[in-house]
Design a protein around this motif. Sequence first.
Motif, PDB file in Angstrom:
ATOM      1  N   ARG A  18       0.824  -1.214   0.000  1.00 50.54           N
ATOM      2  CA  ARG A  18       0.000   0.000   0.000  1.00 50.54           C
ATOM      3  C   ARG A  18       0.851   1.254   0.000  1.00 50.54           C
ATOM      4  O   ARG A  18       0.488   2.265  -0.595  1.00 50.54           O
ATOM      5  CB  ARG A  18      -0.941  -0.011   1.210  1.00 50.54           C
ATOM      6  N   ILE A  19       1.983   1.206   0.682  1.00 56.12           N
ATOM      7  CA  ILE A  19       2.891   2.361   0.672  1.00 56.12           C
ATOM      8  C   ILE A  19       3.365   2.626  -0.758  1.00 56.12           C
ATOM      9  O   ILE A  19       3.421   3.772  -1.213  1.00 56.12           O
ATOM     10  CB  ILE A  19       4.089   2.116   1.628  1.00 56.12           C
ATOM     11  N   LEU A  20       3.659   1.545  -1.488  1.00 55.70           N
ATOM     12  CA  LEU A  20       4.099   1.701  -2.883  1.00 55.70           C
ATOM     13  C   LEU A  20       2.966   2.280  -3.737  1.00 55.70           C
ATOM     14  O   LEU A  20       3.205   3.074  -4.645  1.00 55.70           O
ATOM     15  CB  LEU A  20       4.584   0.355  -3.439  1.00 55.70           C
ATOM     16  N   ARG A  21       1.718   1.883  -3.410  1.00 48.43           N
ATOM     17  CA  ARG A  21       0.576   2.404  -4.159  1.00 48.43           C
ATOM     18  C   ARG A  21       0.371   3.891  -3.861  1.00 48.43           C
ATOM     19  O   ARG A  21       0.050   4.680  -4.755  1.00 48.43           O
ATOM     20  CB  ARG A  21      -0.681   1.594  -3.798  1.00 48.43           C
ATOM     21  N   VAL A  22       0.555   4.281  -2.606  1.00 46.96           N
ATOM     22  CA  VAL A  22       0.468   5.700  -2.242  1.00 46.96           C
ATOM     23  C   VAL A  22       1.536   6.490  -3.003  1.00 46.96           C
ATOM     24  O   VAL A  22       1.273   7.573  -3.524  1.00 46.96           O
ATOM     25  CB  VAL A  22       0.617   5.886  -0.708  1.00 46.96           C
ATOM     26  N   ALA A  23       2.732   5.905  -3.104  1.00 51.84           N
ATOM     27  CA  ALA A  23       3.811   6.570  -3.846  1.00 51.84           C
ATOM     28  C   ALA A  23       3.388   6.793  -5.300  1.00 51.84           C
ATOM     29  O   ALA A  23       3.628   7.864  -5.867  1.00 51.84           O
ATOM     30  CB  ALA A  23       5.093   5.741  -3.772  1.00 51.84           C
ATOM     31  N   ASP A  24       2.725   5.795  -5.903  1.00 48.93           N
ATOM     32  CA  ASP A  24       2.251   5.945  -7.279  1.00 48.93           C
ATOM     33  C   ASP A  24       1.290   7.128  -7.411  1.00 48.93           C
ATOM     34  O   ASP A  24       1.341   7.886  -8.371  1.00 48.93           O
ATOM     35  CB  ASP A  24       1.515   4.673  -7.738  1.00 48.93           C
ATOM     36  N   ARG A  25       0.423   7.248  -6.426  1.00 45.77           N
ATOM     37  CA  ARG A  25      -0.552   8.344  -6.487  1.00 45.77           C
ATOM     38  C   ARG A  25       0.158   9.693  -6.374  1.00 45.77           C
ATOM     39  O   ARG A  25      -0.159  10.632  -7.107  1.00 45.77           O
ATOM     40  CB  ARG A  25      -1.582   8.190  -5.366  1.00 45.77           C
ATOM     41  N   ILE A  26       1.125   9.773  -5.474  1.00 46.31           N
ATOM     42  CA  ILE A  26       1.869  11.035  -5.324  1.00 46.31           C
ATOM     43  C   ILE A  26       2.585  11.373  -6.634  1.00 46.31           C
ATOM     44  O   ILE A  26       2.605  12.518  -7.076  1.00 46.31           O
ATOM     45  CB  ILE A  26       2.874  10.925  -4.151  1.00 46.31           C
ATOM     46  N   VAL A  27       3.158  10.329  -7.264  1.00 47.41           N
ATOM     47  CA  VAL A  27       3.853  10.527  -8.544  1.00 47.41           C
ATOM     48  C   VAL A  27       2.911  11.145  -9.574  1.00 47.41           C
ATOM     49  O   VAL A  27       3.291  12.052 -10.323  1.00 47.41           O
ATOM     50  CB  VAL A  27       4.422   9.181  -9.052  1.00 47.41           C
ATOM     51  N   SER A  28       1.646  10.684  -9.584  1.00 49.95           N
ATOM     52  CA  SER A  28       0.714  11.209 -10.583  1.00 49.95           C
ATOM     53  C   SER A  28       0.472  12.710 -10.383  1.00 49.95           C
ATOM     54  O   SER A  28       0.289  13.456 -11.339  1.00 49.95           O
ATOM     55  CB  SER A  28      -0.609  10.428 -10.559  1.00 49.95           C
ATOM     56  N   TYR A  29       0.508  13.166  -9.135  1.00 52.21           N
ATOM     57  CA  TYR A  29       0.365  14.602  -8.861  1.00 52.21           C
ATOM     58  C   TYR A  29       1.610  15.368  -9.296  1.00 52.21           C
ATOM     59  O   TYR A  29       1.524  16.458  -9.840  1.00 52.21           O
ATOM     60  CB  TYR A  29       0.109  14.849  -7.370  1.00 52.21           C
ATOM     61  N   LYS A  30       2.769  14.760  -9.033  1.00 55.29           N
ATOM     62  CA  LYS A  30       4.017  15.404  -9.457  1.00 55.29           C
ATOM     63  C   LYS A  30       4.034  15.529 -10.980  1.00 55.29           C
ATOM     64  O   LYS A  30       4.469  16.548 -11.522  1.00 55.29           O
ATOM     65  CB  LYS A  30       5.230  14.588  -8.983  1.00 55.29           C
ATOM     66  N   GLU A  31       3.553  14.477 -11.644  1.00 56.87           N
ATOM     67  CA  GLU A  31       3.534  14.482 -13.113  1.00 56.87           C
ATOM     68  C   GLU A  31       2.627  15.584 -13.659  1.00 56.87           C
ATOM     69  O   GLU A  31       2.853  16.108 -14.744  1.00 56.87           O
ATOM     70  CB  GLU A  31       3.095  13.113 -13.640  1.00 56.87           C
ATOM     71  N   GLU A  32       1.582  15.906 -12.894  1.00 61.71           N
ATOM     72  CA  GLU A  32       0.682  16.994 -13.293  1.00 61.71           C
ATOM     73  C   GLU A  32       1.298  18.356 -13.014  1.00 61.71           C
ATOM     74  O   GLU A  32       0.698  19.384 -13.311  1.00 61.71           O
ATOM     75  CB  GLU A  32      -0.640  16.892 -12.526  1.00 61.71           C
ATOM     76  N   GLY A  33       2.455  18.358 -12.353  1.00 61.75           N
ATOM     77  CA  GLY A  33       3.141  19.615 -12.086  1.00 61.75           C
ATOM     78  C   GLY A  33       2.909  20.202 -10.704  1.00 61.75           C
ATOM     79  O   GLY A  33       3.306  21.331 -10.433  1.00 61.75           O
ATOM     80  N   HIS A  34       2.246  19.435  -9.842  1.00 68.43           N
ATOM     81  CA  HIS A  34       1.994  19.932  -8.492  1.00 68.43           C
ATOM     82  C   HIS A  34       3.213  19.796  -7.595  1.00 68.43           C
ATOM     83  O   HIS A  34       4.004  18.873  -7.734  1.00 68.43           O
ATOM     84  CB  HIS A  34       0.866  19.134  -7.837  1.00 68.43           C
ATOM     85  N   ASP A  35       3.329  20.719  -6.638  1.00 67.57           N
ATOM     86  CA  ASP A  35       4.182  20.488  -5.480  1.00 67.57           C
ATOM     87  C   ASP A  35       3.338  19.704  -4.486  1.00 67.57           C
ATOM     88  O   ASP A  35       2.135  19.967  -4.354  1.00 67.57           O
ATOM     89  CB  ASP A  35       4.601  21.816  -4.844  1.00 67.57           C
ATOM     90  N   VAL A  36       3.965  18.756  -3.801  1.00 71.18           N
ATOM     91  CA  VAL A  36       3.183  17.928  -2.878  1.00 71.18           C
ATOM     92  C   VAL A  36       3.867  17.823  -1.512  1.00 71.18           C
ATOM     93  O   VAL A  36       5.056  17.517  -1.416  1.00 71.18           O
ATOM     94  CB  VAL A  36       2.976  16.502  -3.446  1.00 71.18           C
ATOM     95  N   VAL A  37       3.079  18.094  -0.478  1.00 73.88           N
ATOM     96  CA  VAL A  37       3.495  17.815   0.893  1.00 73.88           C
ATOM     97  C   VAL A  37       2.561  16.722   1.395  1.00 73.88           C
ATOM     98  O   VAL A  37       1.340  16.825   1.251  1.00 73.88           O
ATOM     99  CB  VAL A  37       3.378  19.068   1.795  1.00 73.88           C
ATOM    100  N   VAL A  38       3.141  15.651   1.919  1.00 71.78           N
ATOM    101  CA  VAL A  38       2.348  14.497   2.316  1.00 71.78           C
ATOM    102  C   VAL A  38       2.454  14.307   3.829  1.00 71.78           C
ATOM    103  O   VAL A  38       3.551  14.322   4.381  1.00 71.78           O
ATOM    104  CB  VAL A  38       2.871  13.222   1.613  1.00 71.78           C
ATOM    105  N   VAL A  39       1.322  14.131   4.470  1.00 76.58           N
ATOM    106  CA  VAL A  39       1.294  13.831   5.904  1.00 76.58           C
ATOM    107  C   VAL A  39       0.849  12.377   6.050  1.00 76.58           C
ATOM    108  O   VAL A  39      -0.141  11.979   5.433  1.00 76.58           O
ATOM    109  CB  VAL A  39       0.312  14.764   6.649  1.00 76.58           C
ATOM    110  N   VAL A  40       1.591  11.580   6.805  1.00 76.59           N
ATOM    111  CA  VAL A  40       1.182  10.190   6.984  1.00 76.59           C
ATOM    112  C   VAL A  40       1.027   9.811   8.443  1.00 76.59           C
ATOM    113  O   VAL A  40       1.684  10.348   9.329  1.00 76.59           O
ATOM    114  CB  VAL A  40       2.138   9.156   6.318  1.00 76.59           C
ATOM    115  N   SER A  41       0.140   8.849   8.649  1.00 74.36           N
ATOM    116  CA  SER A  41      -0.072   8.268   9.970  1.00 74.36           C
ATOM    117  C   SER A  41       0.825   7.039  10.107  1.00 74.36           C
ATOM    118  O   SER A  41       1.507   6.649   9.170  1.00 74.36           O
ATOM    119  CB  SER A  41      -1.527   7.843  10.137  1.00 74.36           C
ATOM    120  N   ALA A  42       0.775   6.426  11.271  1.00 72.35           N
ATOM    121  CA  ALA A  42       1.510   5.180  11.497  1.00 72.35           C
ATOM    122  C   ALA A  42       0.849   4.051  10.708  1.00 72.35           C
ATOM    123  O   ALA A  42      -0.349   4.081  10.451  1.00 72.35           O
ATOM    124  CB  ALA A  42       1.514   4.856  12.986  1.00 72.35           C
ATOM    125  N   MET A  43       1.657   3.084  10.314  1.00 68.59           N
ATOM    126  CA  MET A  43       1.155   1.966   9.518  1.00 68.59           C
ATOM    127  C   MET A  43       0.090   1.161  10.271  1.00 68.59           C
ATOM    128  O   MET A  43       0.350   0.681  11.377  1.00 68.59           O
ATOM    129  CB  MET A  43       2.286   1.005   9.167  1.00 68.59           C
TER     130      MET A  43
END
Lengths: 413, 413
Positions: A18-43
């Motif tokens: 799931r962490i790898l899947r979250v990374a994929d989603r973040i990548v899609s935002y970066k690809e759109e040109g967004h800056d991204v700050v991500v806040v995560v909880s404990a696993m």
Amino acid sequence: MGLIVQKYGGTSVGTIERILRVADRIVSYKEEGHDVVVVVSAMGKSTDVLVDMAKQISAYPSEREMDMLLTTGEQVSIALLSMALHTKGYDAISLTGWQAGITTEAIHGRARIKQIDPERIQSELGRGRVVIVAGFQGISDEGEITTLGRGGSDTSAVTLAASLNAEKCEIFTDVSGVYTADPRVVPAASKLDTISYDEMLELANLGAGVLHPRSVEAAKKYKVRLVVRSSFTAEDGTYVEEVANMETGRVVSGVAHDEDVAKITVVGMPAKVGTLSRLFNTLADNQVNVDIIIQSSYDASVTNISFTVAADDLKKALDTLDRNKNELGFEKVDFEEGLTKVSIVGSGMINNPGVAAEMFRVLAEKEISIKMVSTSDIKVSCVIPAALTELAVRSLHSAYGLDVEETAVVHGV
Amino acid sequence: MGLIVQKYGGTSVGTIERILRVADRIVSYKEEGHDVVVVVSAMGKSTDVLVDMAKQISAYPSEREMDMLLTTGEQVSIALLSMALHTKGYDAISLTGWQAGITTEAIHGRARIKQIDPERIQSELGRGRVVIVAGFQGISDEGEITTLGRGGSDTSAVTLAASLNAEKCEIFTDVSGVYTADPRVVPAASKLDTISYDEMLELANLGAGVLHPRSVEAAKKYKVRLVVRSSFTAEDGTYVEEVANMETGRVVSGVAHDEDVAKITVVGMPAKVGTLSRLFNTLADNQVNVDIIIQSSYDASVTNISFTVAADDLKKALDTLDRNKNELGFEKVDFEEGLTKVSIVGSGMINNPGVAAEMFRVLAEKEISIKMVSTSDIKVSCVIPAALTELAVRSLHSAYGLDVEETAVVHGV
């Protein structure tokens, strides 16, 4: 393309996959040109594992040491998510709460954020990095590690979004948005496209929302545009923002319910100044949370006071009353278990008299007895027998025109 | 009663039960009137679990994010140990590396401690508290979390002892001290009461010691009195300190051995200035650690160079040589596996000529062939066939008068 703050809850980062899947989603935002700050909880359940270890040592572990212990959970998540982005060829850096400049009150277990110094985050964003911040944690002025209590990671995300002037703050969770009612109870419930801060706040306080009330309050205060959406699908979520009621045209936005309510009636309290204060301060001192309160007098010198508590708190409440019987001076205590609080929430109520009357009519039509009523500007709550919960919620959902034809899909945890 | 710094390794705090036992031991020191600063490692195999998660994401995770990840392990231990002391009625506080004022180089995975600011620790000691510090970790001047690499917690403890002027630094581990030889190989081995820094350093470098060489170096540099002892028994340990050889009267203090040694011979290197430098720099650049080196010339223009590597590094070493054959200009490479390095260590050698000769005589008597020899002021090492390790170590142990009557007891891991 602006800056987006995203928050992923424990379920969303519950496994390496799931962490790898979250990374994929973040990548899609970066690809759109967004800056991204991500806040995560404990696993996933990692916080439970830590709590369990502490409980093996002490029934009442020090809150300071609990913060020391629990904050490791988010620190693990941020490191792993950062590594996951690296493997996908993206630059990323993880920051603990103190590294991210999140200063809180010097209180353990439930500190409030005092201030965010976004300098470090901004400098990392300036280097083109995805910045991954540990949710739920901060640092006091004295250099102590603190935690924000329940819903803390949501609050971290909203507050960061405010301090960074983010375009929006997306809360990724295990449901696809805010629904007009709990879809497990009302199959005709639908996902709302938008909801106002106030409505969301009522729903959150009713326990029906996917957001913690504190994070909604922070979003309202700082006018942060919130989005609640699923981390498992690409579906649009629900926007929580300042919406004029005219735009939605809805009178009622949702029907919420809270099962496991108990009602306590304190009979024959002396009707004097300070009676209510003494009663409810005594309960508060004993960690009993009281919800709806109704006072009724049957005589100039004596009064009856009814209130609801969570079913889990019933025993504690009764014990507290029993221990303080002489001091409080009441005759006796009655109580009733197996109740549910059903609420309708909607900003449209303000301009539409008779919404409460309509609610009582619908419940009466179904022969559902109302034990207690409580209202606010945008909410009406009725306490009813728990056995009739489903009937009540479905009838109200239908009566206020919230039913949709197709069945809503909720994504599993 | 002065201040004592104690360090408990991962095995010593491997379970909740063991953490509670460590707390009992600390209490006994407090009861004697000591101030105590405790350095702890991560619980048992918890670091392995974290490393495994990282490896599932990336074969080569970022060292910075590995530090972020791994430092959570000690943070969990310190919080739990502090809670354990609380339940026993003692005031205690846990501090992360950065809270304890441990500043390191800005390098990840193997930073050296630059400086310790003991202010916070001293102020907590002043309040009568046991101070529990996360080992293995520090913070760079840039505010990045760093780790000290292998043996890091020992180094944290020794450096803290130095900066706090502690009476001594006790390293609690799963063996009861430093032995004259590995008791699993030599049943007649005995625990040493004292050993000098230099001897300990040699033993540590030979892989025979329970301490990491870096921590011994730090102890020697800052004249910190070290004690190695078991966390599972009340037995006295081994003092590592400045001891005059006269006091002990020993020529040889211990026999160490390192199995899994491989020998490589590079045949026909051009005998020119810079040959050795090129060869060993090439190996170092490829992360091949070389131990004993012997050069022999059979002709004015050509030289043979033999060296040992850990058996695990053999393939990497051979590959590296193969890739750089043309550049280095050698004829061919021979190698031999299945070797052991046997060493005798003792400060007494300095004043006793003939110690090496005696070693060769003992080995010859047992018909053990010597492949390579390496000496220092206080050490002689011989590379021999691994099959004869036990025979060699026992014979040497006996020949230097180290055998004791009773069988040494080693406490399990």
